[in-house]
Design a protein around this motif. Sequence first.
Motif, PDB file in Angstrom:
ATOM      1  N   ILE A   1       0.882  -1.179   0.010  1.00 50.21           N
ATOM      2  CA  ILE A   1       0.166   0.017   0.061  1.00 50.21           C
ATOM      3  C   ILE A   1       0.893   1.173  -0.141  1.00 50.21           C
ATOM      4  O   ILE A   1       0.636   2.286  -0.692  1.00 50.21           O
ATOM      5  CB  ILE A   1      -1.075  -0.066   1.250  1.00 50.21           C
ATOM      6  CG1 ILE A   1      -1.922  -0.987   0.886  1.00 50.21           C
ATOM      7  CG2 ILE A   1      -1.568   1.302   1.386  1.00 50.21           C
ATOM      8  CD1 ILE A   1      -2.834  -1.125   2.213  1.00 50.21           C
ATOM      9  N   GLU A   2       1.958   1.087   0.641  1.00 52.99           N
ATOM     10  CA  GLU A   2       2.800   2.233   0.985  1.00 52.99           C
ATOM     11  C   GLU A   2       3.487   2.734  -0.442  1.00 52.99           C
ATOM     12  O   GLU A   2       3.621   3.795  -0.898  1.00 52.99           O
ATOM     13  CB  GLU A   2       3.855   2.205   1.955  1.00 52.99           C
ATOM     14  CG  GLU A   2       4.751   3.576   2.204  1.00 52.99           C
ATOM     15  CD  GLU A   2       5.835   3.056   3.004  1.00 52.99           C
ATOM     16  OE1 GLU A   2       7.057   3.684   3.347  1.00 52.99           O
ATOM     17  OE2 GLU A   2       5.627   2.476   4.357  1.00 52.99           O
ATOM     18  N   VAL A   3       3.897   1.670  -1.165  1.00 48.95           N
ATOM     19  CA  VAL A   3       4.641   1.808  -2.471  1.00 48.95           C
ATOM     20  C   VAL A   3       3.921   2.201  -3.341  1.00 48.95           C
ATOM     21  O   VAL A   3       4.379   3.401  -4.281  1.00 48.95           O
ATOM     22  CB  VAL A   3       5.335   0.667  -2.801  1.00 48.95           C
ATOM     23  CG1 VAL A   3       6.083   0.826  -3.988  1.00 48.95           C
ATOM     24  CG2 VAL A   3       6.480   0.242  -1.873  1.00 48.95           C
ATOM     25  N   ASP A   4       2.743   1.802  -3.432  1.00 47.60           N
ATOM     26  CA  ASP A   4       1.837   2.168  -5.003  1.00 47.60           C
ATOM     27  C   ASP A   4       0.691   2.667  -4.696  1.00 47.60           C
ATOM     28  O   ASP A   4      -0.064   3.331  -5.253  1.00 47.60           O
ATOM     29  CB  ASP A   4       1.655   0.993  -5.861  1.00 47.60           C
ATOM     30  CG  ASP A   4       2.869   0.367  -6.248  1.00 47.60           C
ATOM     31  OD1 ASP A   4       3.964   1.246  -6.857  1.00 47.60           O
ATOM     32  OD2 ASP A   4       2.943  -0.916  -6.591  1.00 47.60           O
ATOM     33  N   GLY A   5       0.321   2.910  -3.289  1.00 51.85           N
ATOM     34  CA  GLY A   5      -0.962   3.572  -2.949  1.00 51.85           C
ATOM     35  C   GLY A   5      -0.760   4.932  -2.350  1.00 51.85           C
ATOM     36  O   GLY A   5      -1.084   5.985  -2.816  1.00 51.85           O
ATOM     37  N   THR A   6      -0.431   4.807  -0.938  1.00 54.81           N
ATOM     38  CA  THR A   6      -0.458   6.023  -0.213  1.00 54.81           C
ATOM     39  C   THR A   6       0.800   6.867   0.210  1.00 54.81           C
ATOM     40  O   THR A   6       0.618   8.023   0.599  1.00 54.81           O
ATOM     41  CB  THR A   6      -1.342   5.855   1.124  1.00 54.81           C
ATOM     42  OG1 THR A   6      -0.370   4.565   2.053  1.00 54.81           O
ATOM     43  CG2 THR A   6      -2.670   5.058   1.013  1.00 54.81           C
ATOM     44  N   GLY A   7       1.709   6.082  -0.134  1.00 52.81           N
ATOM     45  CA  GLY A   7       3.298   6.786   0.374  1.00 52.81           C
ATOM     46  C   GLY A   7       3.296   6.432   1.715  1.00 52.81           C
ATOM     47  O   GLY A   7       2.498   6.095   2.602  1.00 52.81           O
ATOM     48  N   PRO A   8       4.613   7.010   2.389  1.00 52.86           N
ATOM     49  CA  PRO A   8       4.666   6.832   3.791  1.00 52.86           C
ATOM     50  C   PRO A   8       3.636   7.687   4.517  1.00 52.86           C
ATOM     51  O   PRO A   8       3.303   8.780   4.306  1.00 52.86           O
ATOM     52  CB  PRO A   8       6.149   7.652   3.838  1.00 52.86           C
ATOM     53  CG  PRO A   8       6.710   7.468   2.568  1.00 52.86           C
ATOM     54  CD  PRO A   8       5.397   7.692   1.613  1.00 52.86           C
ATOM     55  N   ILE A   9       3.055   6.942   5.603  1.00 53.19           N
ATOM     56  CA  ILE A   9       2.048   7.510   6.261  1.00 53.19           C
ATOM     57  C   ILE A   9       2.581   7.796   7.963  1.00 53.19           C
ATOM     58  O   ILE A   9       3.075   6.858   8.637  1.00 53.19           O
ATOM     59  CB  ILE A   9       0.886   6.625   6.431  1.00 53.19           C
ATOM     60  CG1 ILE A   9       0.167   7.126   5.192  1.00 53.19           C
ATOM     61  CG2 ILE A   9      -0.114   7.494   7.581  1.00 53.19           C
ATOM     62  CD1 ILE A   9      -1.091   6.129   4.669  1.00 53.19           C
TER      63      ILE A   9
END
Length: 312
Positions: A55-63
Motif C-alpha cells: 500500500i505504501e509503495v503504490d498507494g498512499t506513500g509513507p504515512i
Amino acid sequence: MAEPTESLVEKLLARRDVRSTRRLVRLSETIMTALVTAPIDAPQVPLLHVFGMRIEVDGTGPIDPSEGKTQWLRRAYNYRGCRLAELHGDYVAARRHFDACLKADPFFAPGYCNRARMFIEFGDLPAARADCAAVQKFHADYPIVVETRSLVDLLDDMVRTRGGTPVENAEAHGILHYVRSYDRPSLPQLQPSLQELADLFELPPPPDERLTATQLRDRAFLLSQIGRYAEAESAASEAIRRDPSAIEVYLDRGRIRVLAGAAAAAIDDLTHYLDSDGTTAEAYRLRAEAYRMVGDQARADADAFAAVLWNA
C-alpha cells in the motif's frame, strides 16, 4: 476484514478513483493497528508487513500516524496522484487526486507543483503557470515551484517558437523526464532527482579556451535542452573547430539546427556525419525531418525508411 486482505489491497490499487484511495488509507490504518496489537511472533505479522508495504509503495506513500487526518489524507492523495501518473500515465485520474489533495489543504505546495505537471500534459500552460503562482503567494522560495515555473516558461517559449504541444517539445529537447518527475516522498529507484531540473536552469559558464571539445559538446547539449539554440550551435561549432575528427559533434549540431528550424544547415551537418561512417538511425531520422522541413518529401521518406531498417 470482510474479504482477504491481499484481495482487497490489489482490488483497491487497481482502481484509480479518489474514494478507493481513501479506503486504502483506512486499510493502512487497520493494518498498522493490527501490527501494534498483535504478538510479534503471530503468524499473520509477516503478511501484514507485506500488505502494508504494498500500500505504501503504490498507494498512499509513507504515512505518519502522528499527523492529523487532514495531513494524512492530503499526503496520500498527492502520492497516489504521482503514482497514477508514473505507473499508468493516467493524468486525468492523477489530476483528480491533486484536486482532492488541494481541497483538503489549499496550502500544500507539492499538490500544486504536481497538478501543474498534469496541465503541461494537457497542453494547458496558463493553468500550469497559475498553479505555480498560487504557491508563490504563500511559499515564494519553495524550490520545486521555482523549477516548475521555469519549466513552464521554457515550454511556453518553445511552443510559440516551434509550434507543437508542450509534451512534444519536451520530448524533442530531451527534457520530458523533468516534466514527469513529481514532488512526492522518494522511494529507491523510483523517483528521479528534481535537483537535475534545478541544475538545468543554472547558466552554464561561457566558453573559453580552457574548455575541451568534449566540454563544449556537453555545453551545446545543455543549451539546446533549454532552447538557447544560437549559443548551442556556437558551442558545437567551436567543439568542431578544436577537434575536427569528432564527427559525433556534427550529429549534435545537426540536431540543434533541426530544433532551431535551420533545416538546410542541418542537412549539411547530418550528411557530413553519414558520409563519415557515422551511420545511425538517429541521423537518418533527423535528416528525414530536415528534408520534410524544406519540402523534399521523397528524400525525407527515403531517410525515414533507412532509419527503420537501421533499427530492424
